[in-house]
Design a protein around this motif. Structure first.
Motif, mmCIF file in Angstrom:
data_model
loop_
_atom_site.group_PDB
_atom_site.id
_atom_site.type_symbol
_atom_site.label_atom_id
_atom_site.label_comp_id
_atom_site.label_asym_id
_atom_site.label_seq_id
_atom_site.Cartn_x
_atom_site.Cartn_y
_atom_site.Cartn_z
ATOM 1 N N SER A 181 0.800 -1.224 0.000
ATOM 2 C CA SER A 181 0.000 0.000 0.000
ATOM 3 C C SER A 181 0.832 1.274 0.000
ATOM 4 O O SER A 181 0.266 2.360 -0.111
ATOM 5 C CB SER A 181 -1.017 0.041 1.151
ATOM 6 N N GLN A 207 1.101 -3.324 -4.560
ATOM 7 C CA GLN A 207 -0.037 -4.207 -4.402
ATOM 8 C C GLN A 207 0.365 -5.507 -3.702
ATOM 9 O O GLN A 207 -0.388 -6.045 -2.903
ATOM 10 C CB GLN A 207 -0.646 -4.498 -5.767
ATOM 11 N N SER A 208 1.564 -6.000 -4.000
ATOM 12 C CA SER A 208 2.077 -7.194 -3.336
ATOM 13 C C SER A 208 3.597 -7.204 -3.461
ATOM 14 O O SER A 208 4.165 -6.505 -4.298
ATOM 15 C CB SER A 208 1.473 -8.466 -3.921
ATOM 16 N N TYR A 261 0.625 -1.301 -8.757
ATOM 17 C CA TYR A 261 -0.520 -0.854 -9.547
ATOM 18 C C TYR A 261 -0.164 0.533 -10.066
ATOM 19 O O TYR A 261 0.037 1.468 -9.292
ATOM 20 C CB TYR A 261 -1.800 -0.813 -8.707
ATOM 21 N N VAL A 316 -0.795 -3.781 -13.479
ATOM 22 C CA VAL A 316 0.115 -4.139 -12.395
ATOM 23 C C VAL A 316 1.448 -4.518 -13.041
ATOM 24 O O VAL A 316 1.496 -5.388 -13.910
ATOM 25 C CB VAL A 316 -0.441 -5.302 -11.555
ATOM 26 N N THR A 325 -9.792 2.014 -7.800
ATOM 27 C CA THR A 325 -9.174 0.824 -7.206
ATOM 28 C C THR A 325 -10.139 0.045 -6.325
ATOM 29 O O THR A 325 -9.767 -0.983 -5.763
ATOM 30 C CB THR A 325 -7.938 1.221 -6.379
ATOM 31 N N ASP A 340 -11.281 0.731 -3.392
ATOM 32 C CA ASP A 340 -10.815 0.697 -2.007
ATOM 33 C C ASP A 340 -11.849 1.430 -1.147
ATOM 34 O O ASP A 340 -11.793 2.645 -0.972
ATOM 35 C CB ASP A 340 -9.445 1.360 -1.904
#
Length: 123
Positions: free
Chosen positions: A6, A24-25, A36, A49, A81, A83
């Protein structure tokens, strides 16, 4: 570098593309992160991504957003996104700014001038 999921970062891909987005990861074992992309010097990367090496990333500083237009732009990103938690936080911030007025005047804000993916010029 202590980048975590994040965090907002700028990075360079293997193809020497400059990208700006959020993590993102991460795969610490292989030293890569998946970002992202919200802005890039190659338009085709926006909204995708991208995988980049962790040493090619630079964590961006956390900024406060005290101008309504800034918060509205972030709300657009939160919607894109999907979110929900961030969207709720931003709408609370926007409501507070509208009730109390911005801490800075619009004249102090340096416009960046860009075109968002909806084709609307933002300043």
């Amino acid at each position: 570098m202590s980048v975590k999921i994040s965090d907002w970062v700028m990075a360079t891909t293997n193809e020497d593309e400059l990208i700006h987005g959020f993590v993102q990861s991460m795969d610490s074992r292989h030293g890569v992160a998946r970002i992202y992309v919200i802005a890039s010097d190659h338009d085709s990367a926006i909204g995708k991504v991208m995988e980049v090496a962790q040493q090619d990333m630079k964590k961006l500083p956390v900024a406060t957003f005290d101008i309504e237009d800034q918060v509205k732009s972030l709300i657009d990103i939160a919607l894109t996104t999907r979110d929900e938690l961030w969207f709720m936080e931003l709408t609370d911030t926007l409501f507070t700014l509208q009730q109390n007025g911005s801490n800075r005047s619009e004249r102090e804000f340096m416009p960046t001038g860009y075109t968002n993916r909806l084709g609307v010029d933002q300043f």
